[in-house]
Motif scaffolding. Structure first.
Motif, PDB file in Angstrom:
ATOM      1  N   SER A 113     -17.699  61.588-109.747  1.00  0.00           N
ATOM      2  CA  SER A 113     -17.772  61.565-111.357  1.00  0.00           C
ATOM      3  C   SER A 113     -18.178  62.843-112.016  1.00  0.00           C
ATOM      4  CB  SER A 113     -18.891  60.663-111.676  1.00  0.00           C
ATOM      5  OG  SER A 113     -18.361  59.267-111.191  1.00  0.00           O
ATOM      6  N   LEU A 114     -18.893  63.654-111.339  1.00  0.00           N
ATOM      7  CA  LEU A 114     -19.438  64.993-112.020  1.00  0.00           C
ATOM      8  C   LEU A 114     -18.192  65.920-111.682  1.00  0.00           C
ATOM      9  CD1 LEU A 114     -22.068  66.185-113.087  1.00  0.00           C
ATOM     10  CD2 LEU A 114     -22.568  67.322-110.811  1.00  0.00           C
ATOM     11  N   CYS A 115     -17.441  65.888-110.772  1.00  0.00           N
ATOM     12  CA  CYS A 115     -16.456  66.904-110.707  1.00  0.00           C
ATOM     13  C   CYS A 115     -15.275  66.451-111.244  1.00  0.00           C
ATOM     14  CB  CYS A 115     -16.240  66.982-109.081  1.00  0.00           C
ATOM     15  SG  CYS A 115     -17.713  67.700-108.345  1.00  0.00           S
ATOM     16  N   ALA A 116     -15.252  65.366-111.819  1.00  0.00           N
ATOM     17  CA  ALA A 116     -14.091  64.707-112.358  1.00  0.00           C
ATOM     18  C   ALA A 116     -13.507  65.510-113.561  1.00  0.00           C
ATOM     19  CB  ALA A 116     -14.084  63.200-112.616  1.00  0.00           C
ATOM     20  N   GLU A 117     -12.222  65.320-114.295  1.00  0.00           N
ATOM     21  CA  GLU A 117     -11.708  66.133-115.272  1.00  0.00           C
ATOM     22  C   GLU A 117     -12.533  65.709-116.481  1.00  0.00           C
ATOM     23  OE1 GLU A 117      -7.399  67.346-117.507  1.00  0.00           O
ATOM     24  OE2 GLU A 117      -7.504  66.259-115.184  1.00  0.00           O
ATOM     25  N   GLY A 118     -12.746  64.671-116.598  1.00  0.00           N
ATOM     26  CA  GLY A 118     -13.324  64.074-117.743  1.00  0.00           C
ATOM     27  C   GLY A 118     -14.992  64.101-117.959  1.00  0.00           C
ATOM     28  N   ALA A 119     -15.574  64.925-116.872  1.00  0.00           N
ATOM     29  CA  ALA A 119     -16.922  64.664-116.819  1.00  0.00           C
ATOM     30  C   ALA A 119     -17.569  65.188-118.091  1.00  0.00           C
ATOM     31  CB  ALA A 119     -17.399  65.602-115.788  1.00  0.00           C
ATOM     32  N   PRO A 120     -18.577  64.734-118.684  1.00  0.00           N
ATOM     33  CA  PRO A 120     -19.349  65.484-119.819  1.00  0.00           C
ATOM     34  C   PRO A 120     -19.823  66.614-119.805  1.00  0.00           C
ATOM     35  CG  PRO A 120     -20.867  63.692-118.690  1.00  0.00           C
ATOM     36  CD  PRO A 120     -19.571  63.816-117.841  1.00  0.00           C
ATOM     37  N   ARG A 121     -19.819  67.524-120.957  1.00  0.00           N
ATOM     38  CA  ARG A 121     -20.350  68.680-121.271  1.00  0.00           C
ATOM     39  C   ARG A 121     -21.822  68.740-120.960  1.00  0.00           C
ATOM     40  NH1 ARG A 121     -17.750  72.849-119.476  1.00  0.00           N
ATOM     41  NH2 ARG A 121     -18.913  74.044-120.700  1.00  0.00           N
ATOM     42  N   LEU A 122     -22.332  69.731-120.612  1.00  0.00           N
ATOM     43  CA  LEU A 122     -24.009  69.414-120.436  1.00  0.00           C
ATOM     44  C   LEU A 122     -24.408  70.818-121.023  1.00  0.00           C
ATOM     45  CD1 LEU A 122     -24.129  68.495-116.686  1.00  0.00           C
ATOM     46  CD2 LEU A 122     -23.875  66.917-118.678  1.00  0.00           C
ATOM     47  N   GLU A 123     -24.230  70.952-122.162  1.00  0.00           N
ATOM     48  CA  GLU A 123     -24.714  72.268-122.879  1.00  0.00           C
ATOM     49  C   GLU A 123     -26.272  72.153-123.144  1.00  0.00           C
ATOM     50  OE1 GLU A 123     -21.750  71.296-123.549  1.00  0.00           O
ATOM     51  OE2 GLU A 123     -20.450  73.247-123.258  1.00  0.00           O
ATOM     52  N   ARG A 124     -26.690  70.995-123.411  1.00  0.00           N
ATOM     53  CA  ARG A 124     -28.173  71.003-123.885  1.00  0.00           C
ATOM     54  C   ARG A 124     -28.991  70.603-122.707  1.00  0.00           C
ATOM     55  NH1 ARG A 124     -29.004  65.413-126.815  1.00  0.00           N
ATOM     56  NH2 ARG A 124     -31.259  66.277-126.430  1.00  0.00           N
ATOM     57  N   LEU A 125     -28.432  70.740-121.421  1.00  0.00           N
ATOM     58  CA  LEU A 125     -29.257  70.488-120.228  1.00  0.00           C
ATOM     59  C   LEU A 125     -29.607  71.810-119.363  1.00  0.00           C
ATOM     60  CD1 LEU A 125     -30.202  68.517-118.208  1.00  0.00           C
ATOM     61  CD2 LEU A 125     -28.154  68.960-116.915  1.00  0.00           C
ATOM     62  N   GLU A 126     -31.130  71.849-119.366  1.00  0.00           N
ATOM     63  CA  GLU A 126     -31.717  72.811-118.360  1.00  0.00           C
ATOM     64  C   GLU A 126     -32.330  72.296-117.258  1.00  0.00           C
ATOM     65  OE1 GLU A 126     -35.946  74.707-119.150  1.00  0.00           O
ATOM     66  OE2 GLU A 126     -34.776  75.231-120.460  1.00  0.00           O
TER      67      GLU A 126
END
Length: 577
Positions: A113-126
């Protein structure tokens, strides 16, 4: 500023006791200024664990984060939804690599799921990743590295660089944890009063761990294979009396091995050292070289890292060339059945001192054996089923470090250092009426002997189906009398065997699965849980392929989705190595 007292290494305490006492003193004497700014963080502590090490380390991190005043939410990646990462601000991940660079069982769905094309963007994650692996395998820490890179691809930011850890996890784990905690300490100052309360020491359930194993007496040792068999498999029973060690069916017995003294003598002879030289071993202090080679250092296997260090030490052109990328196949062949003694004999002169040799060698890792007993049926004991490894290569007789220790160098009532490695991912169903299917050729039968005795002792009524295989029924039918007795009473509902050499063409457990595919699928439809134990490189893959095949054939359904659902519903468990 007042100093905090501590327990020195020379004090008469074991490492676990010393760590506990130092934690207590730190909390008691802490005098951090209360006016300092402290910003607690919400941290997702995630782990992908196959044998339990990743989970254990993640729990340690979560405990320390809470002690420092942060909020730590602990979860396994096999039940953690990918979309939740998109709302996290901080995550720390302990990720084990399994098999040929794969994620642990149950985590594949998360990673897909993480590698899928529709995986969510994680810009706020550290985030930060500790990757666990074994450098003897080609794809060292591959899943952890892939996970780290994918998180970055999705816009997440590393709080600290990824750290990779070999089987000796302690030093890299402590290094990673220290860097992680420092990165979260925004004030680089005090811990608030509420965190001091949280840091109040709690005595561990058992002080017997890898750093402080229990000396267990061997109370039974019998050979399970016939004298004329081409191999020897042992049943071992250890006493846990006085240890307060507890385990559950499905856990593993960890044994701290010792190298063969004859091999140690050969290594010393090849270096021209006498063994009485003193060497410094990280975290263990000063000891003789002979003692270090016997009890601390790995001498029976080679790795790319070891070859590289040795080649540079002796400026050995042949080995340097062997490390070139295009020579990988030849390097794998060289590493396969050689040990340190071969390196010293074939390329002498690179070792100039005892300390240089000690610094060159990795730590001797504990050996894990699936427990073949039930705490309910075998109170105060723990059993293991061990194949004795012996072979000849490059004009030397060789053997498994721990299996030959059991067979040749440990007598009844002799003691060996052990601890319990818990494996929460390999447990019997909570429902005693639920059916189970167990697939365990060779010593893979070990946990299933424990399962059968456990279910018998607890009066479970669920049906039990065992697939067992080995070379020959006449010589290698492990626990035959016990199994046939359980079959006769009906406790073992079905026993299907596959003895590969008892007919012209070889038959394996996966062949028996396909032969009985219709009934196998019917059991699945009735809620059966599947358990597989044994060789990861071939058997487990072949069994998985057979499982997919019989589901497609007899279920008229999408086998991939069906098996994934088995994983997701905790009905497909593997303890493979």
């Amino acid at each position: 500023m007042s100093s905090v007292p501590f327990i020195p290494d020379s004090a008469p305490f074991n490492p676990a006791q010393r760590a506990w006492l130092n934690g207590f003193l730190a909390g008691l004497y802490s005098s951090a200024p209360q006016s300092a700014v402290f910003e607690p963080r919400n941290v997702a502590v995630l782990y992908a664990s196959q044998s339990g090490t990743g989970e254990r380390l993640a729990k340690k991190v979560a405990k320390e984060l809470k002690a420092k005043g942060h909020t730590a939410k602990l979860s396994s990646l096999d039940v953690y939804p990918v979309h939740e990462l998109a709302v996290e601000e901080c995550a720390v991940i302990v990720a084990s690599t399994y098999g040929e660079g794969d994620p642990p069982d149950g985590v594949k769905g998360f990673f897909d799921s993480l590698c899928a094309e529709g995986a969510p963007r994680l810009e706020r994650l550290e985030y930060s990743v500790l990757a666990l692996g074994d450098s003897h395998y080609e794809h060292f820490c591959k899943f952890g590295v892939d996970l780290d890179e994918r998180l970055q691809d999705l816009g997440a930011k590393r709080s600290i660089p990824i750290v990779t850890a070999d089987v000796d996890v302690d030093e890299p784990f402590e290094r990673w944890k220290a860097a992680l905690l420092a990165s979260l300490d925004t004030a680089a100052a005090a811990t608030p009063p509420q965190a001091l309360a949280a840091a109040a020491p709690v005595a561990p359930a058992s002080l017997y761990r890898r750093e402080n194993p229990f000396q267990a007496a061997l109370i039974e040792k019998r050979v399970l294979t016939a004298d004329v068999s081409s191999k020897s498999t042992l049943h071992l029973s250890f006493s846990l009396a006085g240890s307060e060690l507890t385990y559950e069916a499905g856990d593993a017995l960890a044994v701290i091995p010792a190298n063969d003294p004859a091999l140690v003598a050969d290594v010393l002879s090849a270096t021209g050292l006498n063994g009485e030289e003193l060497v410094e071993v990280p975290k263990l202090g000063t000891r003789s070289l002979c003692d270090a080679l016997t009890h601390v250092l790995q001498i029976t296997k080679l790795s790319r890292k070891l070859i590289d260090a040795y080649a540079k030490a002796g400026n050995i052109a042949l080995l340097i060339d062997l490390l070139l990328p295009e020579q990988q196949t030849h390097l794998d062949t060289y590493l396969y059945d050689r040990g340190v003694i071969d390196l010293l004999a074939e390329h002498p002169g690179a070792i100039a001192s005892a300390q240089q040799l000690a610094d060159l060698l990795p730590k001797l890792a504990p050996r894990l054996y699936s427990i073949s007993s039930s705490p309910k049926a075998h109170a105060g004991e723990v059993h293991a089923t061990v194949a004795v490894v012996r072979y000849r290569a490059h004009n030397r007789e060789r053997g498994g470090v721990c299996s030959t220790l059991f067979a040749d160098r440990t007598d009844l009532n002799g003691t060996l250092p052990v601890y319990i490695q818990h494996n929460k991912k390999f447990r019997l169903p909570m429902d005693p009426d639920a059916p189970i299917i167990m697939i365990g050729p060779g010593t893979g039968i070990a946990p299933f002997r424990g399962f059968l005795h456990e279910r018998l002792a607890m009066g479970a009524t669920g049906r039990n189906w065992l697939f067992f295989g080995d070379r020959s029924a006449a010589t290698d039918f492990l626990y035959r009398e016990e199994l046939e007795q359980m079959l006769g009473t009906g406790h073992l509902s079905r026993l299907d065997t596959a003895f590969s050499r008892d007919q012209a063409h070889k038959i394996y457990v996966q062949d028996r699965m396909l032969e009985h595919g219709a009934e196998f699928f019917a059991w699945l439809q009735q809620g059966a849980t599947i358990y597989v134990c044994g060789d990861a490189s071939r058997m487990a893959k072949d069994v998985d392929a057979a499982l997919h095949q019989l589901i497609a054939q007899h279920g008229n359904t999408d086998a991939e989705a069906y098996v994934q659902d088995l994983h997701d519903s905790k009905r497909y468990h593997r303890d493979v190595y």
